[in-house]
Design a protein around this motif. Structure first.
Motif, PDB file in Angstrom:
ATOM      1  N   ARG A 264      47.053  40.861 135.379  1.00  7.44           N
ATOM      2  CA  ARG A 264      47.241  42.111 134.653  1.00  7.44           C
ATOM      3  C   ARG A 264      46.033  42.400 133.771  1.00  7.44           C
ATOM      4  O   ARG A 264      45.276  41.503 133.401  1.00  7.44           O
ATOM      5  N   ALA A 265      45.895  43.670 133.410  1.00  5.10           N
ATOM      6  CA  ALA A 265      44.928  44.122 132.418  1.00  5.10           C
ATOM      7  C   ALA A 265      45.370  45.484 131.930  1.00  5.10           C
ATOM      8  O   ALA A 265      45.942  46.267 132.700  1.00  5.10           O
ATOM      9  N   ASN A 266      45.132  45.777 130.662  1.00  6.64           N
ATOM     10  CA  ASN A 266      45.490  47.077 130.102  1.00  6.64           C
ATOM     11  C   ASN A 266      44.240  47.904 129.857  1.00  6.64           C
ATOM     12  O   ASN A 266      43.248  47.398 129.307  1.00  6.64           O
ATOM     13  N   VAL A 267      44.288  49.191 130.236  1.00  3.20           N
ATOM     14  CA  VAL A 267      43.190  50.112 129.976  1.00  3.20           C
ATOM     15  C   VAL A 267      43.578  50.970 128.774  1.00  3.20           C
ATOM     16  O   VAL A 267      44.563  51.707 128.834  1.00  3.20           O
ATOM     17  N   TYR A 268      42.800  50.883 127.708  1.00  2.00           N
ATOM     18  CA  TYR A 268      43.104  51.612 126.487  1.00  2.00           C
ATOM     19  C   TYR A 268      42.246  52.872 126.334  1.00  2.00           C
ATOM     20  O   TYR A 268      42.578  53.750 125.544  1.00  2.00           O
ATOM     21  N   ALA A 269      41.142  52.950 127.064  1.00  2.00           N
ATOM     22  CA  ALA A 269      40.263  54.115 126.998  1.00  2.00           C
ATOM     23  C   ALA A 269      39.409  54.156 128.257  1.00  2.00           C
ATOM     24  O   ALA A 269      39.090  53.119 128.830  1.00  2.00           O
ATOM     25  N   GLY A 270      39.065  55.350 128.694  1.00  2.00           N
ATOM     26  CA  GLY A 270      38.115  55.519 129.787  1.00  2.00           C
ATOM     27  C   GLY A 270      38.595  55.005 131.119  1.00  2.00           C
ATOM     28  O   GLY A 270      37.834  54.373 131.859  1.00  2.00           O
ATOM     29  N   GLU A 271      39.850  55.314 131.488  1.00  2.00           N
ATOM     30  CA  GLU A 271      40.378  54.764 132.750  1.00  2.00           C
ATOM     31  C   GLU A 271      39.692  55.333 133.984  1.00  2.00           C
ATOM     32  O   GLU A 271      39.871  54.811 135.090  1.00  2.00           O
ATOM     33  N   HIS A 272      38.895  56.394 133.835  1.00  2.00           N
ATOM     34  CA  HIS A 272      38.222  56.972 134.992  1.00  2.00           C
ATOM     35  C   HIS A 272      37.195  56.024 135.605  1.00  2.00           C
ATOM     36  O   HIS A 272      36.775  56.220 136.741  1.00  2.00           O
ATOM     37  N   ARG A 273      36.796  54.979 134.848  1.00  2.35           N
ATOM     38  CA  ARG A 273      35.825  54.022 135.391  1.00  2.35           C
ATOM     39  C   ARG A 273      36.511  52.836 136.074  1.00  2.35           C
ATOM     40  O   ARG A 273      35.828  51.940 136.574  1.00  2.35           O
TER      41      ARG A 273
END
Length: 291
Positions: A264-273
């Motif tokens: 798992r990993a969480n994306v907190y900002a900039g998920e477009h990358r």
């Protein structure tokens, strides 16, 4: 000049009073580094010796005092002796290029830093954003979930001093394909990042476009600050981000991931990358991207 980052000390094993014993143990070194610019003290920070020139370059860059390595004419260690009689190299004298900001009046005001925190001159999101290079918003690099999943293990495998001591943080700079470009260790999280940025300055690589910076602990405000100012588009931490770190990452146009612990990993900002696994939709942030 070889500077040791480890020391051997005797440790007593006494968990069972009937079987006490002693053995040598390898410890990570923590010593002060005093940084002088043109004869004026700028700061003293606690660090693990090694890559001190990179540490100084990265710190000065994060403080907005250094545009590139050409602003420094020379850096010189001054040898001394520690309280245990062992040699130290805890004074670094910097000669600034005439006319550079580093040689200006602001340097006359000393900073105070420790191995626990790294924000010295930048106290707000606005201060940092004024220094962040505009290309951050234009860096369209994309990192796949398979690459992200492998980064923590790749970072850990390269931590040679941690392997011996168990007592250091690490920062590793990777390509979007997962190739390790540079890894540095230190007792301080922010020092490890400064060393990586300093490496980039020495190599003429800034801004560090199309890269992923992986840190072994949490993602605090000062780590996002340093990464953003160096032009790093993606910062991945194996632990949690702080609220202010998330705010700065979003404002700076960075991608910030936390809890990067496969699967798992969480994306907190900039998920477009971050490329999503097949069959997943777009949900609210934070978003799990590895499963």
């Amino acid at each position: 000049m070889a500077i040791s980052s480890v020391r051997t000390r005797t440790v007593r094993l006494d968990l069972d009073a009937g079987s006490a014993s002693e053995r040598p143990d390898t410890l990570a070194v923590e010593e002060p580094l005093q940084l002088e610019v043109d004869g004026r003290e700028l700061t003293v920070t606690m660090r693990t010796p090694g890559h001190d020139v990179e540490l100084a370059l990265g710190f000065l860059h994060a403080e907005g005092l250094l545009h590139d390595a050409g602003d420094v004419v020379a850096m010189r260690h001054c040898a001394g002796t520690g309280p245990d009689g062992e040699p130290t190299h805890n004074l670094l004298r910097v000669t600034a290029r005439a006319g550079s900001r580093l040689a200006g009046e602001r340097v006359a005001r000393p900073f105070t830093t420790t191995s626990a925190c790294g924000v010295c001159g930048s106290l707000s999101v606005g201060d940092v954003l004024a220094r962040v290079p505009a290309p951050l918003h234009d860096d369209r690099v994309e990192v796949g979930p398979d690459v992200l999943a492998g980064l923590p293990a790749a970072l850990r495998a390269a931590q040679a001093t941690f392997e011996r001591t168990g007592g250091l943080h690490a920062a590793g700079l990777f390509t979007a394909d997962g190739e390790l470009l540079c890894l540095r260790e230190d007792v301080g999280r922010h020092n490890a990042v400064d060393k990586v940025v300093g490496w980039g300055l020495r190599e003429g690589r800034l801004p560090l476009r199309a890269t992923v910076l992986v840190v072994s602990g949490r993602a605090s405000f000062e780590l996002v600050q340093k990464a953003a100012m160096a032009g790093v588009p993606v910062l991945a931490a194996v632990s949690a981000p702080s609220s202010l770190a998330v705010s700065l990452a979003r404002e700076a146009g960075m991608t910030l991931l936390g809890f990067v612990r496969p699967p798992r990993a969480n994306v907190y900002a900039g998920e477009h990358r971050v490329a999503r696994p097949a069959g997943t939709g777009v949900g609210p942030r934070p978003t799990s991207v590895l499963t």
